[in-house]
Design an enzyme around this catalytic site. Sequence first.
Site, PDB file in Angstrom:
ATOM      1  N   GLU A   1      -5.198 -28.641 -44.646  1.00 60.85           N
ATOM      2  CA  GLU A   1      -6.508 -29.430 -44.858  1.00 60.85           C
ATOM      3  C   GLU A   1      -7.602 -28.282 -44.325  1.00 60.85           C
ATOM      4  O   GLU A   1      -8.432 -28.800 -43.758  1.00 60.85           O
ATOM      5  CB  GLU A   1      -6.750 -30.613 -44.087  1.00 60.85           C
TER       6      GLU A   1
ATOM      7  N   GLU B   1       1.123 -35.460 -47.540  1.00 58.06           N
ATOM      8  CA  GLU B   1       0.651 -36.411 -46.462  1.00 58.06           C
ATOM      9  C   GLU B   1       0.327 -37.508 -47.497  1.00 58.06           C
ATOM     10  O   GLU B   1      -0.730 -37.479 -48.142  1.00 58.06           O
ATOM     11  CB  GLU B   1      -0.391 -36.081 -45.736  1.00 58.06           C
TER      12      GLU B   1
END
Length: 494
Positions: free
Chosen positions: A168, A287
Amino acid sequence: MIVDKEFVIGTVDPRLYGSFIEHVGRAVYGGIYEPGHPEADERGFRRDVIALVRELRVPIVRYPGGNFVSGYEWEDGVGPAAARKRRLDLAWAAVETNEVGTNEFASWAEKVGAEVMMAVNLGTRGPADARNLIEYCNHPGGTYWSDLRRSHGYEAPHKFKTWCLGNEMDGPWQIGGKTADEYGRAAVETAKLMKWVDPSIELVACGSSMRDMPTFGQWEDTVLDHTYDQVDYLSLHAYYGNRKDDTASFVAKTLEMDDYIHSVIAVCDYAKAKKRSKKTMMLSFDEWNVWYHSADADRQIERWTIAPPRIEDAYTLEDAIVVGCMIISLLKRADRIRMACIAQLVNVIAPIMTANGGDAWRQTIFYPYMHASLYGRGVSLKPIIRSPKYDSAAYTDVPYLESAAVYDEESEQLTIFAVNRDLKEGLEVEADLRQFAGYRIAEHLVLDGPDPKARNTEVQPLRVTPHAGGSSELRDGRLRTILPKLSWNVIRLT
Ligand code: AHR
Protein backbone atom coordinates in the site's frame (compact mmCIF):
# COMPACT_ATOMS: atom_id res chain seq x y z
CA MET A 1 -29.50 -19.59 -14.91
CA ILE A 2 -27.56 -21.55 -17.53
CA VAL A 3 -24.35 -23.40 -16.73
CA ASP A 4 -22.49 -24.79 -19.72
CA LYS A 5 -19.11 -26.55 -19.77
CA GLU A 6 -18.12 -24.50 -22.80
CA PHE A 7 -18.58 -21.12 -21.09
CA VAL A 8 -15.10 -21.17 -19.60
CA ILE A 9 -13.73 -18.13 -17.73
CA GLY A 10 -10.42 -19.74 -16.80
CA THR A 11 -8.73 -22.30 -14.61
CA VAL A 12 -8.90 -21.37 -10.96
CA ASP A 13 -5.41 -20.94 -9.55
CA PRO A 14 -5.55 -22.58 -6.09
CA ARG A 15 -3.78 -19.49 -4.74
CA LEU A 16 -7.10 -17.67 -5.16
CA TYR A 17 -7.85 -19.07 -1.69
CA GLY A 18 -4.80 -17.59 0.03
CA SER A 19 -4.73 -15.72 3.32
CA PHE A 20 -2.58 -13.35 5.32
CA ILE A 21 -0.72 -13.22 8.64
CA GLU A 22 0.69 -9.85 9.63
CA HIS A 23 2.60 -8.84 12.74
CA VAL A 24 -0.35 -6.89 14.09
CA GLY A 25 -2.51 -7.37 17.17
CA ARG A 26 -2.83 -11.03 18.17
CA ALA A 27 -2.37 -12.56 14.70
CA VAL A 28 1.07 -13.95 15.51
CA TYR A 29 1.42 -13.65 19.31
CA GLY A 30 -1.65 -15.27 20.90
CA GLY A 31 -2.84 -16.39 17.46
CA ILE A 32 -0.60 -18.84 15.64
CA TYR A 33 2.06 -18.71 18.40
CA GLU A 34 1.46 -19.02 22.11
CA PRO A 35 4.14 -20.93 24.01
CA GLY A 36 2.73 -22.13 27.32
CA HIS A 37 -0.74 -22.71 25.87
CA PRO A 38 -1.92 -26.30 26.51
CA GLU A 39 -2.13 -26.78 22.72
CA ALA A 40 1.35 -25.38 21.98
CA ASP A 41 3.76 -27.66 20.16
CA GLU A 42 7.50 -27.90 20.86
CA ARG A 43 8.07 -24.60 18.98
CA GLY A 44 5.20 -22.69 20.58
CA PHE A 45 2.70 -22.98 17.71
CA ARG A 46 -0.89 -23.66 18.70
CA ARG A 47 -1.97 -27.07 17.41
CA ASP A 48 -5.66 -26.18 17.60
CA VAL A 49 -5.06 -23.22 15.28
CA ILE A 50 -2.98 -25.35 12.90
CA ALA A 51 -5.88 -27.84 12.71
CA LEU A 52 -8.37 -25.08 11.83
CA VAL A 53 -6.05 -23.59 9.20
CA ARG A 54 -5.69 -27.05 7.67
CA GLU A 55 -9.49 -27.35 7.54
CA LEU A 56 -9.43 -24.29 5.29
CA ARG A 57 -6.80 -25.86 2.99
CA VAL A 58 -5.02 -22.50 2.71
CA PRO A 59 -2.59 -22.69 -0.23
CA ILE A 60 -0.53 -19.55 0.41
CA VAL A 61 -0.11 -17.07 3.28
CA ARG A 62 1.13 -13.51 2.84
CA TYR A 63 3.70 -12.39 5.49
CA PRO A 64 4.84 -10.33 7.48
CA GLY A 65 2.64 -7.36 6.43
CA GLY A 66 0.70 -5.29 5.61
CA ASN A 67 1.57 -1.89 7.00
CA PHE A 68 3.98 -3.59 9.40
CA VAL A 69 6.40 -4.57 6.63
CA SER A 70 7.10 -0.95 5.70
CA GLY A 71 9.11 -0.43 8.90
CA TYR A 72 10.33 -4.02 9.38
CA GLU A 73 14.01 -4.90 9.59
CA TRP A 74 13.93 -8.59 8.85
CA GLU A 75 17.35 -9.23 10.45
CA ASP A 76 15.68 -8.54 13.85
CA GLY A 77 13.61 -11.69 13.42
CA VAL A 78 16.33 -14.25 12.66
CA GLY A 79 19.07 -15.87 14.74
CA PRO A 80 19.28 -16.84 18.40
CA ALA A 81 16.09 -16.09 20.35
CA ALA A 82 17.97 -14.44 23.22
CA ALA A 83 19.49 -11.85 20.90
CA ARG A 84 16.22 -10.73 19.28
CA LYS A 85 15.59 -7.02 19.71
CA ARG A 86 12.36 -5.44 20.87
CA ARG A 87 11.33 -2.67 18.48
CA LEU A 88 8.67 -0.01 18.22
CA ASP A 89 6.29 -0.91 15.41
CA LEU A 90 5.21 2.48 14.08
CA ALA A 91 2.54 1.02 11.80
CA TRP A 92 0.38 -0.18 14.69
CA ALA A 93 1.91 1.71 17.66
CA ALA A 94 2.87 -1.58 19.30
CA VAL A 95 6.00 -3.26 20.65
CA GLU A 96 7.30 -6.07 18.43
CA THR A 97 9.25 -8.71 20.33
CA ASN A 98 10.57 -10.46 17.22
CA GLU A 99 10.16 -13.89 18.83
CA VAL A 100 8.68 -15.03 15.53
CA GLY A 101 10.46 -14.11 12.31
CA THR A 102 11.03 -15.41 8.80
CA ASN A 103 12.34 -18.88 9.71
CA GLU A 104 9.73 -19.61 12.36
CA PHE A 105 6.99 -18.50 9.99
CA ALA A 106 8.37 -20.73 7.21
CA SER A 107 8.24 -23.69 9.64
CA TRP A 108 4.65 -22.84 10.62
CA ALA A 109 3.60 -22.52 6.97
CA GLU A 110 5.05 -25.95 6.28
CA LYS A 111 3.00 -27.37 9.14
CA VAL A 112 -0.24 -25.97 7.72
CA GLY A 113 0.69 -27.03 4.17
CA ALA A 114 0.87 -23.50 2.74
CA GLU A 115 3.36 -21.61 0.60
CA VAL A 116 4.64 -18.25 1.86
CA MET A 117 4.03 -15.00 -0.04
CA MET A 118 6.81 -12.78 1.33
CA ALA A 119 6.68 -9.01 1.34
CA VAL A 120 9.76 -6.78 1.31
CA ASN A 121 10.08 -3.39 3.00
CA LEU A 122 9.98 -0.58 0.44
CA GLY A 123 8.93 1.99 3.06
CA THR A 124 12.06 2.63 5.12
CA ARG A 125 14.24 0.36 2.98
CA GLY A 126 15.01 -0.43 -0.64
CA PRO A 127 16.71 -2.73 -3.17
CA ALA A 128 19.80 -3.65 -1.12
CA ASP A 129 17.88 -5.03 1.87
CA ALA A 130 15.44 -6.91 -0.37
CA ARG A 131 18.40 -8.42 -2.20
CA ASN A 132 19.93 -9.55 1.12
CA LEU A 133 16.63 -11.02 2.29
CA ILE A 134 16.11 -13.09 -0.83
CA GLU A 135 19.69 -14.30 -0.69
CA TYR A 136 19.12 -15.28 2.95
CA CYS A 137 15.88 -17.10 2.12
CA ASN A 138 16.40 -18.63 -1.30
CA HIS A 139 20.12 -19.03 -2.04
CA PRO A 140 21.37 -22.56 -1.24
CA GLY A 141 24.67 -21.59 0.47
CA GLY A 142 28.28 -20.48 0.09
CA THR A 143 27.58 -16.74 0.50
CA TYR A 144 27.34 -14.50 3.57
CA TRP A 145 23.54 -14.31 3.82
CA SER A 146 22.76 -17.88 2.77
CA ASP A 147 25.38 -19.23 5.18
CA LEU A 148 23.90 -17.06 7.91
CA ARG A 149 20.57 -18.84 7.37
CA ARG A 150 22.31 -22.19 7.56
CA SER A 151 24.04 -21.14 10.78
CA HIS A 152 20.57 -20.33 12.15
CA GLY A 153 19.58 -23.98 11.71
CA TYR A 154 17.89 -23.82 8.30
CA GLU A 155 20.19 -25.79 6.01
CA ALA A 156 17.78 -25.94 3.05
CA PRO A 157 16.71 -22.70 1.37
CA HIS A 158 13.07 -21.73 1.88
CA LYS A 159 12.56 -21.25 -1.86
CA PHE A 160 9.82 -18.63 -1.40
CA LYS A 161 8.41 -18.16 -4.87
CA THR A 162 6.06 -15.18 -4.54
CA TRP A 163 7.20 -11.76 -3.29
CA CYS A 164 5.34 -8.49 -2.78
CA LEU A 165 7.26 -5.31 -3.56
CA GLY A 166 6.11 -3.34 -0.52
CA ASN A 167 2.59 -2.73 0.71
CA GLU A 168 0.00 0.00 0.00
CA MET A 169 2.71 2.47 -0.94
CA ASP A 170 0.14 5.06 -2.12
CA GLY A 171 -1.32 5.42 1.40
CA PRO A 172 -0.45 8.51 3.49
CA TRP A 173 -0.66 6.16 6.51
CA GLN A 174 2.12 3.99 5.09
CA ILE A 175 5.58 4.23 6.69
CA GLY A 176 7.66 5.71 3.87
CA GLY A 177 4.68 6.20 1.51
CA LYS A 178 5.55 7.30 -2.01
CA THR A 179 4.29 8.97 -5.14
CA ALA A 180 3.61 6.63 -8.05
CA ASP A 181 6.85 7.62 -9.77
CA GLU A 182 8.90 7.24 -6.59
CA TYR A 183 7.38 3.83 -5.93
CA GLY A 184 7.59 2.69 -9.56
CA ARG A 185 11.33 3.47 -9.64
CA ALA A 186 11.99 1.79 -6.27
CA ALA A 187 9.93 -1.25 -7.26
CA VAL A 188 11.59 -1.83 -10.61
CA GLU A 189 15.11 -1.49 -9.23
CA THR A 190 14.25 -3.86 -6.37
CA ALA A 191 12.65 -6.30 -8.81
CA LYS A 192 15.78 -6.40 -10.96
CA LEU A 193 18.06 -7.25 -8.06
CA MET A 194 15.70 -9.83 -6.62
CA LYS A 195 15.26 -11.62 -9.94
CA TRP A 196 19.02 -11.56 -10.51
CA VAL A 197 19.45 -13.41 -7.20
CA ASP A 198 16.64 -15.87 -7.99
CA PRO A 199 15.12 -15.79 -11.50
CA SER A 200 12.44 -18.32 -10.54
CA ILE A 201 10.50 -15.88 -8.31
CA GLU A 202 7.29 -14.03 -9.13
CA LEU A 203 6.76 -10.41 -8.10
CA VAL A 204 3.70 -8.40 -7.11
CA ALA A 205 3.71 -4.61 -7.56
CA CYS A 206 1.46 -2.45 -5.36
CA GLY A 207 -1.69 -1.19 -6.98
CA SER A 208 -3.87 1.32 -5.12
CA SER A 209 -4.77 0.63 -1.48
CA MET A 210 -8.42 0.82 -2.44
CA ARG A 211 -10.65 1.97 -5.28
CA ASP A 212 -11.50 5.20 -3.43
CA MET A 213 -7.92 6.49 -3.31
CA PRO A 214 -7.72 9.87 -5.09
CA THR A 215 -4.88 8.58 -7.28
CA PHE A 216 -6.66 5.33 -8.25
CA GLY A 217 -6.16 4.55 -11.94
CA GLN A 218 -3.34 7.05 -12.40
CA TRP A 219 -1.32 5.21 -9.76
CA GLU A 220 -1.70 1.85 -11.54
CA ASP A 221 -0.83 3.40 -14.91
CA THR A 222 2.35 5.11 -13.66
CA VAL A 223 3.52 2.13 -11.60
CA LEU A 224 3.06 -0.18 -14.60
CA ASP A 225 4.92 2.25 -16.89
CA HIS A 226 7.94 1.65 -14.65
CA THR A 227 7.52 -2.00 -13.73
CA TYR A 228 5.54 -3.77 -16.48
CA ASP A 229 8.44 -5.88 -17.78
CA GLN A 230 9.77 -6.86 -14.35
CA VAL A 231 6.65 -7.78 -12.38
CA ASP A 232 4.08 -10.53 -12.74
CA TYR A 233 1.10 -9.22 -10.76
CA LEU A 234 -0.51 -5.97 -9.73
CA SER A 235 -2.23 -5.89 -6.34
CA LEU A 236 -5.76 -4.86 -5.32
CA HIS A 237 -7.12 -4.40 -1.79
CA ALA A 238 -10.75 -4.00 -0.65
CA TYR A 239 -12.54 -4.00 2.70
CA TYR A 240 -16.29 -3.47 3.07
CA GLY A 241 -18.48 -2.58 6.04
CA ASN A 242 -22.06 -1.91 7.08
CA ARG A 243 -21.53 1.30 9.05
CA LYS A 244 -24.98 2.69 8.26
CA ASP A 245 -26.68 -0.59 9.16
CA ASP A 246 -28.13 -0.76 5.65
CA THR A 247 -27.88 -4.47 4.91
CA ALA A 248 -29.51 -4.28 1.47
CA SER A 249 -26.68 -1.96 0.35
CA PHE A 250 -24.01 -3.86 2.29
CA VAL A 251 -24.69 -7.15 0.51
CA ALA A 252 -24.59 -5.28 -2.82
CA LYS A 253 -21.06 -3.91 -2.22
CA THR A 254 -19.55 -6.48 -4.56
CA LEU A 255 -21.04 -4.62 -7.50
CA GLU A 256 -18.26 -2.13 -6.67
CA MET A 257 -15.75 -4.96 -6.38
CA ASP A 258 -16.68 -6.18 -9.88
CA ASP A 259 -16.17 -2.65 -11.24
CA TYR A 260 -12.89 -2.28 -9.36
CA ILE A 261 -11.49 -5.50 -10.85
CA HIS A 262 -12.72 -4.54 -14.29
CA SER A 263 -11.07 -1.08 -14.06
CA VAL A 264 -7.71 -2.49 -12.92
CA ILE A 265 -7.74 -4.99 -15.79
CA ALA A 266 -8.47 -2.12 -18.18
CA VAL A 267 -5.48 -0.11 -16.90
CA CYS A 268 -3.22 -3.19 -17.11
CA ASP A 269 -4.28 -3.77 -20.70
CA TYR A 270 -3.75 -0.08 -21.51
CA ALA A 271 -0.19 -0.38 -20.14
CA LYS A 272 0.26 -3.51 -22.26
CA ALA A 273 -0.95 -1.66 -25.36
CA LYS A 274 1.38 1.29 -24.76
CA LYS A 275 4.33 -1.08 -24.51
CA ARG A 276 3.15 -3.31 -27.35
CA SER A 277 3.93 -6.08 -24.90
CA LYS A 278 3.12 -9.74 -25.42
CA LYS A 279 2.77 -10.22 -21.69
CA THR A 280 -0.61 -9.94 -19.96
CA MET A 281 -0.48 -8.60 -16.41
CA MET A 282 -2.18 -10.80 -13.81
CA LEU A 283 -3.78 -9.61 -10.59
CA SER A 284 -3.16 -10.42 -6.94
CA PHE A 285 -6.15 -9.42 -4.80
CA ASP A 286 -3.95 -9.80 -1.76
CA GLU A 287 -6.18 -8.16 0.87
CA TRP A 288 -9.96 -8.54 0.92
CA ASN A 289 -12.59 -8.98 3.62
CA VAL A 290 -15.26 -7.28 5.69
CA TRP A 291 -13.69 -4.83 8.18
CA TYR A 292 -15.53 -2.27 10.31
CA HIS A 293 -16.77 -3.74 13.61
CA SER A 294 -13.57 -3.12 15.57
CA ALA A 295 -13.02 0.57 14.77
CA ASP A 296 -14.25 1.92 18.16
CA ALA A 297 -12.49 -0.75 20.25
CA ASP A 298 -9.22 -0.04 18.44
CA ARG A 299 -9.32 3.60 19.48
CA GLN A 300 -9.14 2.50 23.13
CA ILE A 301 -5.94 0.47 22.71
CA GLU A 302 -2.98 1.67 24.73
CA ARG A 303 0.07 2.55 22.66
CA TRP A 304 3.28 0.51 22.80
CA THR A 305 1.83 -2.67 24.22
CA ILE A 306 2.67 -6.20 23.03
CA ALA A 307 0.05 -8.00 20.93
CA PRO A 308 -3.05 -5.98 21.96
CA PRO A 309 -6.44 -7.16 20.64
CA ARG A 310 -6.37 -4.98 17.52
CA ILE A 311 -8.86 -5.20 14.60
CA GLU A 312 -10.71 -8.14 16.11
CA ASP A 313 -13.96 -7.96 14.15
CA ALA A 314 -16.60 -10.37 15.50
CA TYR A 315 -18.36 -11.39 12.30
CA THR A 316 -22.08 -11.77 11.74
CA LEU A 317 -24.11 -13.93 9.37
CA GLU A 318 -24.56 -10.98 7.00
CA ASP A 319 -20.78 -10.49 6.92
CA ALA A 320 -20.42 -14.12 5.84
CA ILE A 321 -22.87 -13.49 2.99
CA VAL A 322 -20.75 -10.54 1.83
CA VAL A 323 -17.61 -12.70 2.04
CA GLY A 324 -19.44 -15.26 -0.13
CA CYS A 325 -20.26 -12.54 -2.68
CA MET A 326 -16.61 -11.41 -2.66
CA ILE A 327 -15.48 -14.96 -3.44
CA ILE A 328 -17.95 -15.06 -6.32
CA SER A 329 -16.48 -11.78 -7.63
CA LEU A 330 -12.99 -13.33 -7.57
CA LEU A 331 -14.19 -16.45 -9.40
CA LYS A 332 -15.87 -14.32 -12.08
CA ARG A 333 -12.40 -13.04 -13.07
CA ALA A 334 -10.37 -16.19 -12.42
CA ASP A 335 -8.84 -15.58 -15.85
CA ARG A 336 -6.91 -12.58 -14.51
CA ILE A 337 -6.92 -12.93 -10.70
CA ARG A 338 -4.37 -15.59 -9.94
CA MET A 339 -3.90 -14.93 -6.24
CA ALA A 340 -6.08 -13.52 -3.51
CA CYS A 341 -5.67 -13.35 0.27
CA ILE A 342 -8.52 -13.08 2.71
CA ALA A 343 -7.17 -10.62 5.27
CA GLN A 344 -6.39 -11.94 7.64
CA LEU A 345 -6.27 -15.51 9.02
CA VAL A 346 -6.19 -15.53 12.83
CA ASN A 347 -7.70 -13.00 15.30
CA VAL A 348 -7.11 -9.91 13.13
CA ILE A 349 -10.19 -9.52 10.84
CA ALA A 350 -10.04 -13.27 10.64
CA PRO A 351 -12.02 -16.46 10.06
CA ILE A 352 -10.29 -18.05 13.07
CA MET A 353 -10.40 -16.58 16.59
CA THR A 354 -8.56 -17.57 19.73
CA ALA A 355 -8.71 -16.66 23.39
CA ASN A 356 -5.32 -16.22 25.04
CA GLY A 357 -4.83 -19.43 27.01
CA GLY A 358 -8.29 -20.59 25.87
CA ASP A 359 -10.17 -22.02 22.92
CA ALA A 360 -10.02 -21.44 19.18
CA TRP A 361 -13.23 -21.13 17.15
CA ARG A 362 -14.58 -20.53 13.65
CA GLN A 363 -16.14 -17.16 12.84
CA THR A 364 -19.12 -16.99 10.46
CA ILE A 365 -16.86 -16.02 7.53
CA PHE A 366 -14.85 -19.23 8.01
CA TYR A 367 -17.53 -21.19 6.17
CA PRO A 368 -17.87 -19.53 2.75
CA TYR A 369 -14.08 -19.26 2.62
CA MET A 370 -13.68 -22.96 3.48
CA HIS A 371 -16.35 -24.06 1.00
CA ALA A 372 -14.70 -22.14 -1.82
CA SER A 373 -11.24 -23.43 -0.96
CA LEU A 374 -12.44 -27.05 -0.79
CA TYR A 375 -14.91 -27.12 -3.67
CA GLY A 376 -13.92 -24.15 -5.85
CA ARG A 377 -10.94 -25.74 -7.56
CA GLY A 378 -11.09 -26.51 -11.27
CA VAL A 379 -12.40 -24.41 -14.13
CA SER A 380 -14.51 -21.34 -13.41
CA LEU A 381 -17.56 -21.38 -15.67
CA LYS A 382 -19.57 -18.28 -16.49
CA PRO A 383 -23.20 -18.82 -15.48
CA ILE A 384 -25.65 -16.87 -17.62
CA ILE A 385 -28.04 -15.35 -15.08
CA ARG A 386 -31.38 -13.63 -15.40
CA SER A 387 -32.36 -12.47 -11.94
CA PRO A 388 -34.96 -10.14 -10.48
CA LYS A 389 -33.34 -6.98 -9.15
CA TYR A 390 -33.77 -4.43 -6.36
CA ASP A 391 -32.73 -0.90 -5.55
CA SER A 392 -31.10 -0.04 -2.22
CA ALA A 393 -30.09 3.33 -0.77
CA ALA A 394 -26.62 3.03 -2.32
CA TYR A 395 -27.15 0.92 -5.45
CA THR A 396 -29.67 0.37 -8.22
CA ASP A 397 -30.39 -2.78 -10.21
CA VAL A 398 -28.86 -5.19 -7.72
CA PRO A 399 -29.49 -8.80 -8.76
CA TYR A 400 -30.93 -10.91 -5.93
CA LEU A 401 -29.01 -13.89 -7.27
CA GLU A 402 -25.21 -13.87 -7.27
CA SER A 403 -23.55 -17.06 -8.47
CA ALA A 404 -20.39 -18.76 -9.73
CA ALA A 405 -19.83 -22.30 -10.98
CA VAL A 406 -16.63 -24.35 -10.82
CA TYR A 407 -16.15 -27.60 -12.71
CA ASP A 408 -13.43 -30.01 -11.67
CA GLU A 409 -12.69 -31.97 -14.84
CA GLU A 410 -10.60 -34.57 -13.06
CA SER A 411 -13.22 -35.65 -10.53
CA GLU A 412 -16.10 -34.57 -12.82
CA GLN A 413 -17.71 -32.55 -10.06
CA LEU A 414 -19.64 -29.34 -10.55
CA THR A 415 -20.10 -26.88 -7.70
CA ILE A 416 -22.50 -23.97 -7.83
CA PHE A 417 -21.93 -21.20 -5.29
CA ALA A 418 -25.00 -19.00 -4.93
CA VAL A 419 -26.12 -16.12 -2.73
CA ASN A 420 -29.66 -14.91 -2.28
CA ARG A 421 -29.41 -11.22 -1.36
CA ASP A 422 -33.11 -10.93 -0.56
CA LEU A 423 -33.45 -10.11 3.15
CA LYS A 424 -37.06 -11.25 3.40
CA GLU A 425 -37.93 -13.94 0.84
CA GLY A 426 -36.54 -17.20 -0.48
CA LEU A 427 -35.50 -17.12 -4.16
CA GLU A 428 -36.71 -19.76 -6.60
CA VAL A 429 -33.93 -20.70 -8.98
CA GLU A 430 -34.13 -22.83 -12.09
CA ALA A 431 -30.86 -23.76 -13.77
CA ASP A 432 -30.33 -25.34 -17.17
CA LEU A 433 -27.31 -27.56 -16.53
CA ARG A 434 -27.16 -29.06 -20.04
CA GLN A 435 -24.19 -31.43 -20.11
CA PHE A 436 -24.75 -32.35 -16.45
CA ALA A 437 -28.00 -34.28 -17.04
CA GLY A 438 -26.69 -37.58 -15.65
CA TYR A 439 -25.36 -35.98 -12.50
CA ARG A 440 -26.83 -36.26 -9.00
CA ILE A 441 -26.85 -33.76 -6.18
CA ALA A 442 -24.19 -34.77 -3.69
CA GLU A 443 -25.20 -32.06 -1.23
CA HIS A 444 -26.67 -28.60 -0.94
CA LEU A 445 -25.03 -26.76 1.94
CA VAL A 446 -26.68 -23.62 3.28
CA LEU A 447 -25.44 -20.89 5.60
CA ASP A 448 -28.46 -18.88 6.76
CA GLY A 449 -30.42 -18.14 9.91
CA PRO A 450 -33.16 -16.03 11.47
CA ASP A 451 -30.82 -13.28 12.71
CA PRO A 452 -28.48 -11.53 10.21
CA LYS A 453 -26.51 -10.16 13.17
CA ALA A 454 -25.87 -13.58 14.76
CA ARG A 455 -22.23 -14.29 15.60
CA ASN A 456 -20.07 -17.14 16.87
CA THR A 457 -18.26 -16.48 20.14
CA GLU A 458 -16.02 -18.41 22.52
CA VAL A 459 -19.10 -19.20 24.63
CA GLN A 460 -21.37 -19.97 21.66
CA PRO A 461 -18.99 -21.10 18.90
CA LEU A 462 -21.60 -22.97 16.84
CA ARG A 463 -24.41 -20.41 16.60
CA VAL A 464 -23.86 -19.84 12.86
CA THR A 465 -22.83 -23.00 11.03
CA PRO A 466 -23.76 -24.43 7.63
CA HIS A 467 -26.30 -27.23 7.33
CA ALA A 468 -26.98 -29.71 4.55
CA GLY A 469 -30.69 -28.87 4.37
CA GLY A 470 -30.77 -27.14 0.98
CA SER A 471 -33.72 -28.07 -1.22
CA SER A 472 -32.26 -28.85 -4.64
CA GLU A 473 -33.68 -31.24 -7.21
CA LEU A 474 -32.08 -32.25 -10.48
CA ARG A 475 -34.18 -33.77 -13.26
CA ASP A 476 -33.21 -34.10 -16.94
CA GLY A 477 -30.41 -31.56 -16.59
CA ARG A 478 -32.64 -28.97 -14.90
CA LEU A 479 -31.87 -27.93 -11.35
CA ARG A 480 -34.68 -26.51 -9.27
CA THR A 481 -34.08 -25.03 -5.87
CA ILE A 482 -35.17 -22.39 -3.41
CA LEU A 483 -32.37 -20.36 -1.88
CA PRO A 484 -33.44 -19.26 1.62
CA LYS A 485 -33.53 -15.52 2.36
CA LEU A 486 -30.09 -13.97 2.91
CA SER A 487 -28.19 -17.21 2.37
CA TRP A 488 -24.92 -18.63 1.07
CA ASN A 489 -25.40 -21.90 -0.84
CA VAL A 490 -23.05 -24.58 -2.11
CA ILE A 491 -24.72 -27.02 -4.49
CA ARG A 492 -22.41 -29.90 -5.32
CA LEU A 493 -23.11 -32.24 -8.20
CA THR A 494 -21.28 -35.46 -9.05
O1 AHR B 1 -5.03 -5.99 6.96
C1 AHR B 1 -4.89 -4.88 7.78
C2 AHR B 1 -4.21 -3.71 7.07
O2 AHR B 1 -5.04 -3.27 6.02
C3 AHR B 1 -2.91 -4.00 6.38
O3 AHR B 1 -1.82 -3.92 7.23
C4 AHR B 1 -2.84 -2.94 5.34
O4 AHR B 1 -2.12 -3.33 4.21
C5 AHR B 1 -4.29 -2.61 5.03
O5 AHR B 1 -4.53 -1.26 5.08
